[in-house]
Design a protein around this motif. Structure first.
Motif, PDB file in Angstrom:
ATOM      1  N   THR A  39      32.764-110.015 -37.348  1.00  0.00           N
ATOM      2  CA  THR A  39      32.854-110.291 -38.776  1.00  0.00           C
ATOM      3  C   THR A  39      31.578-110.970 -39.262  1.00  0.00           C
ATOM      4  O   THR A  39      30.884-111.644 -38.508  1.00  0.00           O
ATOM      5  CB  THR A  39      34.058-111.212 -39.095  1.00  0.00           C
ATOM      6  OG1 THR A  39      33.962-112.378 -38.290  1.00  0.00           O
ATOM      7  CG2 THR A  39      35.376-110.507 -38.853  1.00  0.00           C
ATOM      8  N   ASN A  42      30.742-114.578 -43.994  1.00  0.00           N
ATOM      9  CA  ASN A  42      31.614-114.820 -45.147  1.00  0.00           C
ATOM     10  C   ASN A  42      33.014-114.225 -44.986  1.00  0.00           C
ATOM     11  O   ASN A  42      33.830-114.326 -45.888  1.00  0.00           O
ATOM     12  CB  ASN A  42      30.957-114.273 -46.429  1.00  0.00           C
ATOM     13  CG  ASN A  42      30.796-112.761 -46.393  1.00  0.00           C
ATOM     14  OD1 ASN A  42      30.768-112.163 -45.325  1.00  0.00           O
ATOM     15  ND2 ASN A  42      30.664-112.165 -47.561  1.00  0.00           N
ATOM     16  N   GLU A  43      33.323-113.617 -43.863  1.00  0.00           N
ATOM     17  CA  GLU A  43      34.637-112.986 -43.632  1.00  0.00           C
ATOM     18  C   GLU A  43      35.576-113.932 -42.865  1.00  0.00           C
ATOM     19  O   GLU A  43      36.195-113.565 -41.876  1.00  0.00           O
ATOM     20  CB  GLU A  43      34.461-111.662 -42.900  1.00  0.00           C
ATOM     21  CG  GLU A  43      33.716-110.636 -43.729  1.00  0.00           C
ATOM     22  CD  GLU A  43      33.474-109.334 -42.985  1.00  0.00           C
ATOM     23  OE1 GLU A  43      33.724-108.280 -43.597  1.00  0.00           O
ATOM     24  OE2 GLU A  43      33.055-109.372 -41.803  1.00  0.00           O
ATOM     25  N   MET A  46      39.291-112.784 -42.311  1.00  0.00           N
ATOM     26  CA  MET A  46      39.477-111.806 -41.223  1.00  0.00           C
ATOM     27  C   MET A  46      39.462-112.499 -39.859  1.00  0.00           C
ATOM     28  O   MET A  46      40.267-112.159 -38.978  1.00  0.00           O
ATOM     29  CB  MET A  46      38.403-110.723 -41.282  1.00  0.00           C
ATOM     30  CG  MET A  46      38.601-109.726 -42.407  1.00  0.00           C
ATOM     31  SD  MET A  46      37.349-108.430 -42.410  1.00  0.00           S
ATOM     32  CE  MET A  46      37.755-107.537 -40.929  1.00  0.00           C
ATOM     33  N   ARG A  47      38.555-113.456 -39.678  1.00  0.00           N
ATOM     34  CA  ARG A  47      38.509-114.191 -38.408  1.00  0.00           C
ATOM     35  C   ARG A  47      39.782-114.995 -38.191  1.00  0.00           C
ATOM     36  O   ARG A  47      40.325-115.033 -37.086  1.00  0.00           O
ATOM     37  CB  ARG A  47      37.287-115.108 -38.351  1.00  0.00           C
ATOM     38  CG  ARG A  47      36.021-114.425 -37.937  1.00  0.00           C
ATOM     39  CD  ARG A  47      34.908-115.409 -37.637  1.00  0.00           C
ATOM     40  NE  ARG A  47      34.611-116.276 -38.766  1.00  0.00           N
ATOM     41  CZ  ARG A  47      33.872-115.931 -39.813  1.00  0.00           C
ATOM     42  NH1 ARG A  47      33.363-114.719 -39.876  1.00  0.00           N
ATOM     43  NH2 ARG A  47      33.649-116.797 -40.782  1.00  0.00           N
TER      44      ARG A  47
END
Length: 92
Positions: A39, A42-43, A46-47
């Motif tokens: 990722t 900025n994700e 999702m992490r």
């Protein structure tokens, strides 16, 4: 109650020994690790979702192992408190 423990342990053992189940868990873990490590900075969401999924998979396995351990503990206690044991005898 003892029978319930035995049944749960047997089912848990069967699942943990099942090649298809183990493969699915491995694939799910690999996919979540891939998401986690690939990722963009900025994700974050999702992490966090990948981490949550990995934690859930670990909890599932731990729960199954716990059922097996419950049976082992019950059997050990049963063997330790067999006939004539578990009762304090007086010495005169």
């Amino acid at each position: 109650m003892a029978n319930d423990i035995e049944v749960r342990a047997a089912k848990a053992r069967a699942l943990l020994a099942d090649d298809s189940f183990k493969t699915m868990l491995m694939e799910l873990r690999q996919r979540q690790a891939e998401i986690f490590f690939t990722t963009a900075p900025n994700e974050t969401v999702m992490r966090e979702e990948a981490y949550s999924m990995m934690s859930a998979l670990n909890r599932i396995e731990a729960h199954l192992q716990s059922a097996i351990n419950d049976e082992k503990i019950r059997n050990k206690r049963k063997n330790e408190t067999g006939p004539g044991q578990g009762v304090m005898k007086q010495k005169f």
